[in-house]
Design an enzyme around this catalytic site. Structure first.
Site, PDB file in Angstrom:
ATOM      1  N   ASP A 182       0.797  -1.226   0.000  1.00 10.99           N
ATOM      2  CA  ASP A 182       0.000   0.000   0.000  1.00 10.99           C
ATOM      3  C   ASP A 182       0.829   1.275   0.000  1.00 10.99           C
ATOM      4  O   ASP A 182       0.446   2.280  -0.580  1.00 10.99           O
ATOM      5  CB  ASP A 182      -0.948   0.020   1.203  1.00 10.99           C
ATOM      6  N   ASP A 208       5.561   0.268   3.398  1.00  9.36           N
ATOM      7  CA  ASP A 208       5.771  -0.971   4.154  1.00  9.36           C
ATOM      8  C   ASP A 208       5.598  -2.171   3.226  1.00  9.36           C
ATOM      9  O   ASP A 208       5.497  -2.024   2.022  1.00  9.36           O
ATOM     10  CB  ASP A 208       4.795  -1.037   5.341  1.00  9.36           C
ATOM     11  N   TYR A 221      -5.747   0.658   8.815  1.00 12.94           N
ATOM     12  CA  TYR A 221      -6.871   0.925   7.919  1.00 12.94           C
ATOM     13  C   TYR A 221      -8.183   0.508   8.574  1.00 12.94           C
ATOM     14  O   TYR A 221      -8.938  -0.296   8.044  1.00 12.94           O
ATOM     15  CB  TYR A 221      -6.667   0.228   6.567  1.00 12.94           C
ATOM     16  N   GLU A 275       5.638   9.728   3.407  1.00 14.93           N
ATOM     17  CA  GLU A 275       5.310   8.394   2.895  1.00 14.93           C
ATOM     18  C   GLU A 275       4.390   8.487   1.680  1.00 14.93           C
ATOM     19  O   GLU A 275       3.378   9.188   1.706  1.00 14.93           O
ATOM     20  CB  GLU A 275       4.635   7.546   3.982  1.00 14.93           C
TER      21      GLU A 275
END
Length: 501
Positions: free
Chosen positions: A87, A90, A238, A478
């Site tokens: 995603d 990571d 999430y 990120e």
């Protein structure tokens, strides 16, 4: 003549580029000039997805510092879950944001694919990398595999995806542990992608649509939020904060569009209000889909003339009025430099998603010769396009920091992004394994990332337009797939508008 060719021809009439003029080469272009090469940004925004790939990489892989990873994913549950996307920075495969990413990539292609020229095929390959995985994740009836990897243990390591040795825990939802949110978003992803492939690969399109229908039925029949049963694994990463009602409305809207089966229109008319069609939650992203559903359904009224969906024009207008600076109903914060600002963590996702919705709604309004009324103030499609362009231009470098927030675009961009694979030496330059904890030296290093994750859009600056370019500041530094996905459509439109495509 395929649908994209037809769309391109039609688009010249229903996607007016404000007021076009002919240059001496005979190409229509936007009045005025742009400092930006939107075509270059479009190419890079799609290339980024290759850097997020999991699984066995194809021979035409262009992001060559990435190698195969996660080749035994799913084996813990005796299923094949190889493939899909990481995603963000990571090495976990989260099904909820991956499905939303897929839906937004598909919507980008459906609205603006006819303008993408050579990038259309790359965009379709980015979609298929996701849908191939989502088909695997939904292969068993009434079961959806929604995550591969233990996020807590993954985040305790800083290692390349090619090296990862953290548990590849497999999480699923089923009839006894429902997840209407992730299931309905997966249905939306499969249904929207079925439209993308309808003319180029009819059999694949049929497979996607049939699966979307069964997955949506499962989502609707077994209701519940997936983070109820999987809280320790999916939260706070999430969590389904907005509930699952928005995904049911969004999923039904996409199935209505993909199937034209009246049952979905009936479903929307019967359940729309209880699923939150007119709520004033004006934040569109991986968690809350209400605004996207309103814009999508407004097209049925504005373009397809489905009179029973008249109210969605009003619902969509309410969202637009909340965004317009100075309008009587404006409720959106902007930074001093003009960036739409929703929250400090990965704010750029709301910039890209809102810009896409502005351009898309402007297209529908133009087709139907409509406009938005904000408390007596008339807002034209041209105004919507100018706001969207301003947001994209800010992202690309027209900001107080004079920095492009897309890696690899422009002369100044983030060099210390919060991304494991980008920040560690590539397998080619360092074949030996880099252990879990030893990788943290790269996280805290002041050296630029050795591997350029071209096209990655980072979380972006703070409420005061400031950006530190610090690798350990994940909120600002990120990248994520769902930041890029809606930007693809906006860049295609802008590149076309300025005669770059």
């Amino acid at each position: 003549m395929n649908s994209f060719t037809v769309f391109f021809i039609i688009s010249l009439f229903i996607l007016p580029t404000f007021s076009a003029q002919r240059n001496r080469h005979g190409r229509g272009h936007h009045v005025g000039t742009s400092n930006h090469n939107y075509r270059d940004a479009l190419s890079k925004s799609i290339l980024f997805f290759e850097g997020q790939r999991s699984g066995k990489l194809p021979s035409n892989q262009r992001m060559t510092w990435r190698k195969a990873s996660g080749l035994s994913d799913g084996s813990a549950a005796n299923v094949d879950l190889v493939g899909g996307y990481y995603d963000a920075g990571d090495n976990v495969k989260f099904g909820f944001p991956m499905a939303f990413t897929t839906t937004m990539l598909s919507w980008s292609v459906l609205e603006f694919g006819g303008l993408m020229k050579n990038e259309l095929q790359n965009a379709k390959e980015a979609i298929k990398w996701a849908t191939d995985y989502l088909l695997k994740a939904t292969a068993h009836p009434n079961t959806i595999y929604v995550q591969v990897g233990d996020a807590n243990k993954d985040h305790a390591c800083w290692e390349r995806p090619e090296d990862m040795d953290t548990p590849r825990t497999v999480l699923k939802i089923d009839s006894s542990n429902p997840g209407s949110d992730v299931a309905a978003e997966t249905a939306a992803a499969l249904a929207s992608a079925s439209l993308v492939f309808r003319n180029s690969d009819r059999s694949y399109s049929r497979i996607l649509l049939n699966r979307a229908i069964s997955v949506f039925d499962f989502a609707d029949k077994h209701r519940g939020a997936y983070s109820n049963g999987l809280k320790s694994f999916v939260c706070p990463f999430y969590c389904s904060y907005s509930g699952y009602q928005d995904e049911l409305l969004w999923g039904a809207a996409w199935l209505h569009k993909a199937t034209k089966n009246p049952r979905y229109l009936d479903y929307i008319q019967t359940n729309g209000q209880t699923l939150g069609a007119d709520e004033s939650d004006n934040t569109f992203g991986w968690d809350n889909k209400h605004v996207g559903a309103r814009i999508l359904l407004s097209k049925e009224f504005l373009v397809q003339n489905v009179k029973s969906l008249h109210d969605y024009k009003g619902h969509a207008d309410n969202f637009i009025c909340s965004l317009i600076p100075g309008s009587p109903f404006s409720s959106t914060q902007y930074t001093p430099g003009g960036l739409l600002f929703k929250m400090s963590d990965a704010n750029m996702q709301y910039v890209t998603s809102s810009s896409f919705l502005l351009l898309t709604y402007a297209k529908y309004l133009t087709f139907s010769r409509e406009y938005v009324n904000c408390g007596g103030v008339t807002i034209t499609p041209k105004k919507l396009r100018s706001i969207a362009k301003r947001q994209v231009d800010y992202l690309l470098g027209d900001n107080p920091e004079k920095m492009s927030y897309m890696v690899g675009y422009g002369s100044r961009y983030p060099k210390h992004i919060h991304h494991r694979g980008s920040s560690l030496p590539s397998v080619a330059s360092h074949p030996g394994k880099i252990q879990c904890s030893s990788g943290f030296a790269a996280l805290t290093s002041s050296a630029p990332n050795p591997n350029v994750l071209v096209g990655a859009v980072v979380g972006g600056p703070d409420a005061h337009d400031q950006f530190g370019d610090q690798r350990n500041d994940y909120e600002q530094s990120e990248p994520a797939t769902y930041i890029n996905a809606p930007l693809v459509g906006s860049l295609a439109y802008l590149a076309h508008s300025f005669g770059q495509l």
